[in-house]
Motif scaffolding. Sequence first.
Motif, PDB file in Angstrom:
ATOM      1  N   PHE A  39       0.817  -1.205   0.064  1.00 66.50           N
ATOM      2  CA  PHE A  39       0.019   0.074   0.046  1.00 66.50           C
ATOM      3  C   PHE A  39       0.854   1.339  -0.123  1.00 66.50           C
ATOM      4  O   PHE A  39       1.706   1.256   0.927  1.00 66.50           O
ATOM      5  N   SER A  71      -0.260   5.030  -0.497  1.00 64.73           N
ATOM      6  CA  SER A  71      -1.433   5.846  -0.955  1.00 64.73           C
ATOM      7  C   SER A  71      -0.576   7.152  -1.429  1.00 64.73           C
ATOM      8  O   SER A  71       0.509   8.039  -1.077  1.00 64.73           O
ATOM      9  N   LYS A 121      -5.034   0.235  -6.547  1.00 69.34           N
ATOM     10  CA  LYS A 121      -5.749  -0.443  -5.661  1.00 69.34           C
ATOM     11  C   LYS A 121      -7.373  -0.054  -6.338  1.00 69.34           C
ATOM     12  O   LYS A 121      -7.644   1.224  -6.329  1.00 69.34           O
ATOM     13  N   ASP A 122      -8.144  -1.268  -6.353  1.00 69.58           N
ATOM     14  CA  ASP A 122      -9.504  -0.739  -6.789  1.00 69.58           C
ATOM     15  C   ASP A 122     -10.338  -0.847  -5.434  1.00 69.58           C
ATOM     16  O   ASP A 122     -10.703  -1.770  -5.028  1.00 69.58           O
ATOM     17  N   LYS A 123     -10.358   0.270  -4.792  1.00 70.54           N
ATOM     18  CA  LYS A 123     -11.104   0.378  -3.449  1.00 70.54           C
ATOM     19  C   LYS A 123     -12.519   0.527  -3.335  1.00 70.54           C
ATOM     20  O   LYS A 123     -12.901   1.093  -4.333  1.00 70.54           O
ATOM     21  N   ASN A 125     -12.788   6.220  -1.077  1.00 69.64           N
ATOM     22  CA  ASN A 125     -11.501   6.950  -1.206  1.00 69.64           C
ATOM     23  C   ASN A 125     -11.255   6.839  -2.855  1.00 69.64           C
ATOM     24  O   ASN A 125     -10.133   6.924  -3.021  1.00 69.64           O
ATOM     25  N   ARG A 126     -11.981   6.906  -3.479  1.00 75.29           N
ATOM     26  CA  ARG A 126     -11.766   6.750  -4.894  1.00 75.29           C
ATOM     27  C   ARG A 126     -11.202   7.804  -5.592  1.00 75.29           C
ATOM     28  O   ARG A 126     -10.363   7.591  -6.704  1.00 75.29           O
ATOM     29  N   SER A 143      -4.194   4.990  -4.562  1.00 72.46           N
ATOM     30  CA  SER A 143      -3.432   3.935  -3.724  1.00 72.46           C
ATOM     31  C   SER A 143      -2.948   2.914  -4.720  1.00 72.46           C
ATOM     32  O   SER A 143      -3.661   2.518  -5.481  1.00 72.46           O
ATOM     33  N   LEU A 152     -13.210   3.463   6.249  1.00 74.00           N
ATOM     34  CA  LEU A 152     -11.601   3.575   6.003  1.00 74.00           C
ATOM     35  C   LEU A 152     -10.733   3.858   7.223  1.00 74.00           C
ATOM     36  O   LEU A 152      -9.624   3.300   7.340  1.00 74.00           O
TER      37      LEU A 152
END
Length: 531
Positions: free
Chosen positions: A206, A208, A247-249, A252-253, A257, A408
């Motif tokens: 990770f 960010s 990352k496909d979160k 928090n788009r 990240s 989150l």
Amino acid sequence: MRPAPGDDLSTHRVANQPPDAGDRDFWADDPALRALTRAPELAAYGALMGRDAMRRAGQAANRFPPELHGFDQHGRRLDEVTFHPAWHQVMQASMAAGYHAVAWQAGGSHAQHAAMVYLASQTEPGHCCPLTMTYAAHPLLADLPDWQAGALSRDYDPRVLPAPEKRGLTLGMAMTEKQGGSDVRANTTRAERDGAAWRLTGHKWFCSAPMSDGFLTLAQTPDGLSCFLVPRWLPDGRNGIRLMRLKDKLGNRANASAEIEYDRALALPVGAQGCGLRTIVAMVHHTRLDTAMAPAGLMRAALRDAFHWAAHRSAFQKRLIDQPLMRAVLADLVLDWLGSLTLGMAVAASFDGTAPEDRAFARIGVALAKYMGNKLCPLVVAEAMEVLGGMGYVEETGLPLLYREAPLNGIWEGSGNVICLDLLRSLSRDPLCRDVLAARLAASRGVLADYDAALADWQSRWSDLPTEAEARQFAEQTALLLTAAVLVAGGHALAPAFIRTRLMQGRGRMAGAIPAGMADAVLAEDLFSRD
């Protein structure tokens, strides 16, 4: 002036729908926040974050997420992320206001910074991530004055340039690896000397805000786990930071990240070799303040929309806001939000203190505030969505964005179990932490009989520190009691309602399951506008 939308349609007339909220003023409309802190910049920032144009920019930044460009058309490496213009709009606004810098500059404070986190989270929470990390990195950069000064600049400069050529810098953090997760001692990234600098090789699961200008990171040296600053760009080209994928979160788009690899990336040492964990803890400590404040902002935003809907929507010949059961739900949720805001700001004030007692309370208090606020946030946002019914599930309202964001901050900077174990570790190892917590709780004794009874019960229950298996029960009960203590100490009119419903078994497990008549007392405080 923009003309009003048409409500007389060919098949029906639009009725029983709330008016568009338009521009709001998050500072002027929040008497609870104004009672907890004062700073000239907060009024302007609260008004800015409440503007309809800023809210729409936040929605656009989430609707058009960042994109990874690993290579150019000829196959040469780029390792860059591009963002929608709306992202740059909100970043520019918050950096210019000093979100990341005000705590470290003359006349500013950590309390002011915490209030800005709270306000920003109500509009677009994703952009808080790079600014929070930039804020939190400051204490680590004392030996890198050019980096420290650049990270205090209020100029947002997203250009792909080496740090010395930019008007302002943002900083990120990359610690987590696949095999270790929260156990960063298991990190395998290695560092090798290269003159006065080092070269890092390894991966981070990770990272960010991967377009930040530098990253605080951990790697193994011959002396053990050590802390480094890895510049994003170098004077002679690109550093060896490879962006493997974004990352496909869930939420928090708007914020990117990434999974990254260090391919002999140039790095500058930060702190003593072999003391990496101890060094970077200072950064984590400050990011935890922000993860304690953000959920209060998310709750505030969700409840603001719920109150607006309930004040303008009728069912069964009565406005929702006037119906007893709806009032009970809203009042109960207000107490959750108010407690989180009040405790968070009390903790932020301790970050501004210089005495050992202040530092000890900051360490204990931020753990309790982060734990409790983040456990409440998803529940509060979900109930606010339910107030709107089906419309609460529709993206246009903004509530789905808040709901995706709600879990989150409970995961970042230490999940619930990590926070609870850190709390026990601090209390067991540092007598000052235990003394400061006890003193804070005792200072509110003698004002309200219910509080005194709850304190006595807590003291009896936890005369000894809990076992590890009891850590969550201890954290929850202690966080609620400390919140009550802060409300009592501040003379808040809703302290009795909070104590009765949270500490005296006066509430069920679900929102709104509170004693009859209590809702009127809570809502009489007018903490949310009904315009």
